[in-house]
Structure formats: structure tokens, C-alpha cells
Design a protein around this motif. Structure first.
Motif, PDB file in Angstrom:
ATOM      1  N   LYS A   1      -3.194   7.478  34.629  1.00  0.00           N
ATOM      2  CA  LYS A   1      -4.353   8.067  34.177  1.00  0.00           C
ATOM      3  C   LYS A   1      -4.376   7.985  32.728  1.00  0.00           C
ATOM      4  O   LYS A   1      -5.585   7.705  32.205  1.00  0.00           O
ATOM      5  N   SER A   2      -3.421   8.084  31.739  1.00  0.00           N
ATOM      6  CA  SER A   2      -3.449   7.599  30.469  1.00  0.00           C
ATOM      7  C   SER A   2      -4.003   6.308  30.190  1.00  0.00           C
ATOM      8  O   SER A   2      -4.527   6.042  29.049  1.00  0.00           O
ATOM      9  N   THR A   3      -3.513   5.393  30.743  1.00  0.00           N
ATOM     10  CA  THR A   3      -3.671   4.047  30.806  1.00  0.00           C
ATOM     11  C   THR A   3      -5.384   3.807  30.806  1.00  0.00           C
ATOM     12  O   THR A   3      -5.796   3.340  29.921  1.00  0.00           O
TER      13      THR A   3
ATOM     14  N   PHE B   1      -5.781  12.818  22.635  1.00  0.00           N
ATOM     15  CA  PHE B   1      -4.821  12.020  23.156  1.00  0.00           C
ATOM     16  C   PHE B   1      -3.504  12.830  23.646  1.00  0.00           C
ATOM     17  O   PHE B   1      -3.580  14.086  23.320  1.00  0.00           O
ATOM     18  N   GLN B   2      -2.712  12.230  24.707  1.00  0.00           N
ATOM     19  CA  GLN B   2      -1.973  13.014  25.224  1.00  0.00           C
ATOM     20  C   GLN B   2      -0.817  13.265  24.284  1.00  0.00           C
ATOM     21  O   GLN B   2      -0.232  14.476  24.112  1.00  0.00           O
ATOM     22  N   ASN B   3      -0.365  12.388  23.430  1.00  0.00           N
ATOM     23  CA  ASN B   3       0.652  12.433  22.273  1.00  0.00           C
ATOM     24  C   ASN B   3      -0.073  12.014  21.124  1.00  0.00           C
ATOM     25  O   ASN B   3       0.160  11.099  20.545  1.00  0.00           O
TER      26      ASN B   3
ATOM     27  N   LEU C   1     -10.411  13.864  27.911  1.00  0.00           N
ATOM     28  CA  LEU C   1      -9.256  14.690  27.418  1.00  0.00           C
ATOM     29  C   LEU C   1      -8.173  14.439  28.298  1.00  0.00           C
ATOM     30  O   LEU C   1      -7.927  14.605  29.527  1.00  0.00           O
ATOM     31  N   ASP C   2      -7.074  13.903  27.571  1.00  0.00           N
ATOM     32  CA  ASP C   2      -5.766  13.350  28.436  1.00  0.00           C
ATOM     33  C   ASP C   2      -4.796  14.486  28.397  1.00  0.00           C
ATOM     34  O   ASP C   2      -3.920  14.663  27.208  1.00  0.00           O
ATOM     35  N   GLU C   3      -4.629  15.053  29.158  1.00  0.00           N
ATOM     36  CA  GLU C   3      -3.803  16.551  29.362  1.00  0.00           C
ATOM     37  C   GLU C   3      -3.643  17.307  28.116  1.00  0.00           C
ATOM     38  O   GLU C   3      -2.744  17.804  27.678  1.00  0.00           O
ATOM     39  N   THR C   4      -4.819  17.758  27.747  1.00  0.00           N
ATOM     40  CA  THR C   4      -4.993  18.717  26.449  1.00  0.00           C
ATOM     41  C   THR C   4      -4.319  19.828  26.708  1.00  0.00           C
ATOM     42  O   THR C   4      -4.094  20.476  25.957  1.00  0.00           O
TER      43      THR C   4
HETATM   44 MG   LIG Z   1      -0.549  10.378  31.027  1.00  0.00          MG
END
Ligand SMILES: [Mg+2]
Ligand SMILES: Nc1ncnc2c1ncn2[C@@H]1O[C@H](COP(=O)(O)OP(=O)(O)O)[C@@H](O)[C@H]1O
Lengths: 254, 468
Positions: free
Chosen positions: A44-46, A88-90, A169-172
Motif C-alpha cells: 500500500k505504501s509503495t 506520509f506514513q512516517n 493518506l497513508d495510515e494517517t
Molecule cells: Mg504502509
């Protein structure tokens, strides 16, 4: 579906020696909200990073069109200027650069015009208020020493200030307490409604989605989209997890 | 809040422009007793000063060239003019300064800064001050800010004689001796006991002449309990022959006085910058060095604090940026010579395009300096694999009752950070420049706004063309 804003076709992506995404196709219409779910490590993040143009990932097949133009030939900053945004997730820490100066530089780079200080201050304070953030955050170094929740709020603050056409929105919502999720969700809602934003929300939970209208849900497993559905899919996954899709995939392979 | 990261588009011509040389008089290149006597005569020295110059020249000739640090082979003293008198008399009003010289300082923003935020300004062009002015409110409090030459003949003549090159004697090193022989220009500042000046004084040094040296002397004396912020700026247009800067700064910080000495140095890249700066701090006094080194071909610069009285403090905050063709050897020294003294050193060095940046720190804690504390932290950032950054700490601790810390870090710009900033719309070079400005923010946040903006401009200039 209205006008197609994002069209991903048969996307193959590698990082280092591994293929992470296998023939992913996904179309999002302007103004829609899509949810992307899937187990950890699914890619997913990719996908979010590839859309934004992270050079760590190599696209080895397929195409992406955004607002009618080929996205893959554009630099990261060109994509941002075209209206793409990734929460970003991180989020990365950048010492010595204050959150507000950064947002202001970004706005100025995007518009090519200098922004008046008092106007900017007024806007950022409005957005800080929506997110229940103390105004002192604006003067702190970008993400430095922020808690996980503060970092995520700072991402949404940027979303509200930059007003992109399309936001990923990545795991916000991950790692936030109930109140913080509600606050962040309020920010996202404002973006969705007032700014007529288009969204791809990567999440594991329904809490951030409660106040949002969801148009479609996609399930990504081991780099493949294994199911597309409507908002109903979210509650099903919340009850049963990804078991069904894993089995399905295992069956396909077998 | 200071808005530091926004910088307007600038072009290098801001520093590189140069006017035709119209100097009134340029001394023959090279060094000899005759040349030194000529300078002395030209400057109408008192006898003691003429003797001091000649003695310094003897010392210069007797000291061997140093055998460490970056090479200064390209510097040939036989071809350096040690004195170039500009075609101007010192004025206290910009309208009286000749047009081309005035325009030079206008382009550098000096008169504007003076109007906005300074208590006094001195502007040196080649070997002499062409402008000097102090605001009335400072004069009324007894603050003296003038060129050294006229001070030598006035009521502060004795005071200067008692302090001139006492902290940095000509025997200190070869270029200190050279300075003693041919010094010219610079400033004398005296702040009486108890006087606290809230807004800064500034000196700006511009070396316009080709193949010349600048040897200004800055002498600052702070009375007990007084305070001052002094800002020094310097630049020069680029020539393809070597120029030399061998200035000397001597700071006497009285008991419980506080001095901040800020420098943004942007000499052109043909400059050999062999500058010596030193402060003597009495009981309860404090020196704060804020230093940004961006220019010059080769630099040797190690401001030194001698903590002479109980409880004296020194803070050094510096950034050095070495780009292509630059070898910048910078650092600082602290001598703890009394009990309860403390020093704090925080530096950042940046290297790019094959530039070399070396940071040397030397902390000496004498046996009598019981209960002293020292903390040194240096971080370096290498922007590519051909550049170099070294940290060379030296410590000489003579008492067990001291608390000493040292920390060094070396890093590179992370791809993740560049991607993050670009994802918000910053082009790659801007993203890198912003990260570097942030890295240098230890200095940026200590500078008055205009200078912080100038520093970020310099960083952006250096960062242009990093991409690709
Ligand atoms: Mg991820
Ligand atoms: N930069 C990278 N280099 C190598 N492997 C990567 C990289 N980024 C992600 N991966 C791998 O790709 C897979 C998918 O990761 P990711 O996209 O972060 O998954 P998700 O966000 O769905 O949890 C994981 O196996 C992960 O280890």
C-alpha cells in the motif's frame, strides 16, 4: 463516475531486487474518495510512494495518468504542482526548518508568487485550529520531536494549507488515540467537502472514515488488487480480516 | 517570529560586481622596511606605532612559514600590495562618499541596514575607512566607535597603546607579525562601564583592489557590566590573482560585560583569509561568537577566548561552507584560566563540490580553572562523495575538577528528506538548500533577521547547480 482524475493501468513496481506491485489497476474520479486496505506488507505504501514519485521505487510496467497527463514522466515537485499530495506514513524530521516556513516556501514554490505574511499567518492559524493544534507548532522545527500523532496532524495541516487536487493518506490514523483520530478526520472532512478534494485513504480502521463519504474500496494483497467494492467492504473486513482474500489468492496460486 | 527560509531570487552580481580601480595611491607590491615606513608615514603614525611596525616586520622575517593546514603556496607576498588608499576621505554622511564606492555599499545593503537597525556603521574600502557614523543616542552614552587611526591621536591614544596587539602579539604567528607591520583601517570601540547598547554596531570590509591585502584591526574594549553586539561583514569581487586578508580582532570584555561578535564572511574565492581573532574575558563576563564562513579560497580562522576571570563564559556558534575550490580550516580555541568558567561550542560544517572543510577545536583547562565546564559539539554535512569534512578536537585538561564533553557527527542529506520536501512542491535544489539552511540554523537563529536572510541567500547560491 465523473471525470477520471487518476488512472493506474497494470502497474508493476520493484524496489531493489523485489517486485512489490504486480499489475495494479485503479481508476479514481475527480471528487471521489477511495479506500485502500490490505495486510501489512501488501504494498500500500509503495503505491502511494510511486504515485508521488519516490525514486526508491522503479516502475517496470504499466502506466499512470493524472489529470489527463502522463504522471510517470514528471518529477516529484512537478507532481506536487500538478496537485498530488501524499500524507506520509512516517513523516521525515527536518531540523532547523520551521513547519510554517516550510509550508510558506511550498506555497510560494507552487504559485511562483510571494505570499503576504499576515495573510499566511491568518490561514495557518485557522487550519491549526481545525486540528486542535497549539499555534506554537507552526514555529517548531518540521516534525522534530513531534509525537506520532503530532506528525500526522502536521501532515493534515499541510493538506489543508496546500489544497491539493488529490491526496493520498497513508495510515494517517494509525497510532492515534480516539480524540486525535476524530480531529484528523475533521481535517480530512474539511478537505473533502470544502475543498472538493479527491482522496485515496490507506487505513486499517473505520474510525477515520466515519464522517466521510466513501465511493469505493480496494483490497491489496501481496501487490495485487484482489477485490473492489463499495463502503460495505470495510465493515466486512473489519469483522473477518483479510482471511478470505488470502485464501482466495492461495487458491489461485494452487 | 523570524521568517528565515524565504529568500528572494538573487544573483551573484550582488557580490561580484566591481568598479574600475581608482585608488588614489597603491604601495609597491612586496614587503621591506621601506614599504612599511611608507605606510607608517602615509598614515601619520605616532612614533611608537612606526617602531611597532618595523619590529613586527623583523618578527615576520624571523618566523618560518607554518607547516600545517591547507596550502598557501598560491600566495606570493612579493606580489601583494599591502596598502591601497581609496580615492576618498572618510565621511560621516553617505552623500559625501564618492559615487562608485557609495554604490558598492548600497548594493551590499549597508546604508539601508544602518537606517533600519544599527547604532553605528563603519565601512572600509580597500585599506581605509570611507564612512563612519554613530547614532547620537550611543554617543550620548559615551560609546566610542571610530577608526583606529584618528583614535590613536585622540584622547583614547593611550588606551589603544595599552591594548593594541597585546592579546595577539606579532610573535603569535607569521601573519600576526605581518598584520603588525602593515595593518591599516578597522575600528576602535569603547563602551563605558554599565552602558548597554541594545542595537548593534556594524563594520563592513570591502576589498575592491586586485592583488592586494586587507589588514584591518578591530579593537573593542567593554567596560564593567556593559554590553554590545558587534557585526562584521566582508566581501570582495573575484579576481584571478590572489588577494590576502590578514585582519586582527582583539576584544577586551570587562567584568560582567557581555559581547556578541557576529561575522558573515563572504570573501571571493581567490582570497587567502588568514585572520586572527581573540577575546579576553574578565570575571563574570561573556563572549559570544557567531560566525558564518562562506567565502575565500583558503581560510585559517580560529577565534580564541581566554576566560581570565572567575565565572567567565564563552559561546561559539559557527557554520562553515566549503564549496568547489575551497579549503576552509576553521574552528575555535578556549583557554579556561580561572575557576567556574564555562565554554560552549556548537559548529556545523558543510562541504560540497570537492570542497574541504576542517574544524579544529582546542580546549585548554588550566589547573587553577577548577569547576570549569566545556561542551563541544560539531556536526558536518557532506553534500557529495568528493567533498571532505574533518573534525580535529584537541583537549588539554589540567584539573580533574572539570566537566568536559565532546561530540562529533558526520552526515549526508537523506534522500527521504529530499523526497519529502519535493513532494510538497520544492524543486530538488531548493529542497537541498532548505535542508542545508536548516542544518546551519544554529547560526541563522542567532543572527539578526537581515543577516540570517543573507546567510540563507549565500547557502542557496552555493547550492545552485548541485543537482545532476
Ligand atoms: Mg504502509
Ligand atoms: N524501499 C524498499 N526497498 C526494498 N523493499 C521494500 C521497500 N519498500 C517496501 N519494500 C517491501 O515491499 C513490501 C511492501 O511494503 P509496503 O508498501 O510498505 O507495504 P504496506 O504499506 O502495505 O504495509 C514489503 O515486503 C516491504 O518490505
Amino acid at each position: 463516475m465523473g471525470e477520471e482524475l487518476l488512472k493506474i493501468r497494470e502497474l508493476d513496481v520493484r524496489a531493489e531486487e523485489n517486485q512489490i506491485l504486480h499489475g495494479v489497476s485503479l481508476t479514481i474520479g475527480r471528487g471521489e474518495t477511495h479506500v485502500l486496505m490490505g495486510p501489512n506488507g501488501a504494498g500500500k505504501s509503495t503505491l502511494g510512494n510511486v504515485l508521488m514519485g519516490n525514486p526508491q521505487y522503479r516502475v517496470t510496467g504499466g502506466s499512470i495518468e493524472f489529470a489527463g497527463r502522463d504522471l510517470l514522466s514528471q518529477n516529484v515537485d512537478e507532481r506536487a504542482k500538478a496537485g498530488l499530495f501524499l500524507s506520509f506514513q512516517n513523516p521525515v524530521e527536518v531540523p532547523g526548518v520551521s513547519l510554517s516556513n516550510f509550508i510558506r516556501s511550498a506555497l510560494e514554490m507552487r504559485s511562483g508568487e510571494r505570499i503576504r505574511m499576515w495573510e499566511f499567518r491568518k490561514k495557518i492559524h485557522e487550519s491549526l485550529e481545525v486540528l486542535n493544534m497549539d499555534s506554537s507548532y507552526a514555529d517548531r522545527d518540521l516534525n522534530v520531536g513531534f509525537s506520532g500523532g503530532e506528525k500526522k496532524k502536521a501532515e493534515i495541516l499541510q493538506l489543508l494549507m496546500l489544497k491539493p487536487v488529490f491526496a493520498i493518506l497513508d495510515e494517517t490514523d494509525s497510532g492515534l488515540d480516539v480524540d486525535a483520530v476524530r480531529t484528523v478526520s475533521r481535517g480530512v472532512e474539511e478537505y473533502q467537502k470544502d475543498k472538493k478534494g479527491t482522496l485515496l485513504i490507506i487505513t486499517h480502521s473505520t474510525r477515520i472514515l466515519e464522517a466521510l463519504h466513501v465511493d469505493a474500496v480496494h483490497v491489496l494483497v501481496e501487490g495485487r488488487i484482489v477485490e473492489n467494492g463499495d463502503a460495505g467492504l470495510i465493515s466486512e473486513i473489519n469483522e473477518n480480516g483479510f482471511e478470505r482474500f488470502l485464501t482466495q489468492k492461495a487458491a489461485e496460486e494452487g | 517570529m523570524a521568517e528565515k527560509t524565504y529568500v528572494e531570487d538573487i544573483d551573484r552580481s550582488m557580490y561580484d560586481f566591481r568598479f574600475e580601480e581608482k585608488d588614489a595611491w597603491r604601495i609597491d607590491a612586496g614587503l621591506s622596511p621601506e614599504i612599511v615606513e611608507q605606510i607608517s608615514e602615509e598614515k601619520n603614525d605616532p612614533d611608537w606605532m612606526r617602531d611597532f611596525r618595523l619590529k613586527s616586520l623583523e618578527i615576520y622575517n624571523s618566523i618560518p612559514m607554518k607547516d600545517w593546514g591547507p596550502s598557501i603556496e598560491g600566495l606570493d607576498m612579493e606580489h601583494i600590495a599591502t596598502y591601497v588608499r581609496p580615492n576618498a576621505k572618510m565621511a560621516d554622511n553617505w552623500d559625501a562618499v564618492p559615487d562608485d564606492i557609495k554604490e558598492t555599499f548600497e548594493r551590499l545593503g549597508i546604508p539601508e541596514a544602518e537606517r533600519k537597525s544599527l547604532a553605528g556603521v563603519g565601512a572600509q574600502y580597500d585599506s581605509e575607512l570611507v564612512y563612519h557614523n554613530v547614532q547620537d543616542f550611543a554617543v550620548k552614552q559615551g560609546v566610542v566607535y571610530t577608526d583606529i587611526e584618528s583614535a590613536l591621536h585622540g584622547e583614547y591614544g593611550e588606551m589603544i597603546r595599552d591594548h593594541f596587539m597585546k592579546l595577539v602579539p606579532p610573535s603569535d604567528h607569521k601573519f600576526a607579525a605581518l598584520h603588525g607591520a602593515v595593518w591599516s583601517g578597522g575600528s576602535f570601540v569603547y563602551v563605558p562601564d554599565g552602558v548597554k547598547l541594545d542595537i548593534p554596531l556594524q563594520s563592513y570590509f570591502r576589498l575592491n583592489a586586485k592583488g592586494a591585502g586587507q589588514f584591518e584591526h578591530t579593537l573593542i574594549i567593554l567596560g564593567k557590566g556593559s554590553s554590545l553586539h558587534f557585526i562584521e561583514g566582508c566581501s570582495a569581487p573575484k579576481y584571478n590573482v590572489a588577494n590576502l586578508h590578514a585582519g586582527c580582532v582583539e576584544l577586551f570584555v570587562g567584568a560582567n560585560a557581555s559581547l556578541r561578535y557576529s561575522t558573515i564572511e563572504n570573501w571571493s574565492k581567490n582570497m587567502y583569509n588568514l585572520n586572527t581573532k581573540r577575546a579576553l574575558v574578565e570575571e563574570g563576563g561573556r563572549i559570544e561568537w557567531v560566525s558564518g564562513s562562506f567565502g575565500s579560497h583558503v581560510s585559517y580562522l580560529y577565534p580564541m577566548s581566554v576566560l581570565h576571570g572567575r565565572g567567565a563564559r564563552s559561546e561559539f556558534t559557527g557554520v562553515t561552507f566549503a564549496g568547489a575550490g575551497q579549503n576552509l580550516d576553521t574552528g575555535c580555541k578556549v583557554v579556561h584560566a580561572a575557576p567556574d568558567t564555562s565554554s560552549y561550542v556548537n559548529t556545523r560544517s558543510i562541504s560540497k563540490g570537492g570542497g574541504i572543510s576542517t574544524f579544529r577545536s582546542a580546549v585548554v583547562v588550566q589547573e587553577k580553572a577548577k569547576n570549569s565546564r566545556s561542551s563541544v559539539s560539531c556536526e558536518s554535512l557532506m553534500l557529495d562523495s568528493e567533498s571532505r569534512s574533518d573534525t580535529i578536537p584537541a583537549m588539554d585538561i589540567r584539573t580533574r575538577q572539570a566537566d568536559i564533553g565532546h561530540e562529533a557527527k558526520i552526515g549526508r542529506i537523506s534522500d527521504d528528506a529530499v523526497f519529502y520536501l519535493m513532494s510538497r512542491g520544492l524543486p530538488e535544489d531548493e529542497a537541498r538548500a532548505l535542508i542545508v539552511s536548516g542544518f546551519a540554523d544554529n547560526v541563522g537563529k542567532e543572527l539578526p533577521l537581515e543577516y540570517a536572510v543573507e546567510m540563507n541567500n549565500l547557502i542557496r547560491l552555493e547550492m545552485k547547480g548541485t543537482v545532476g
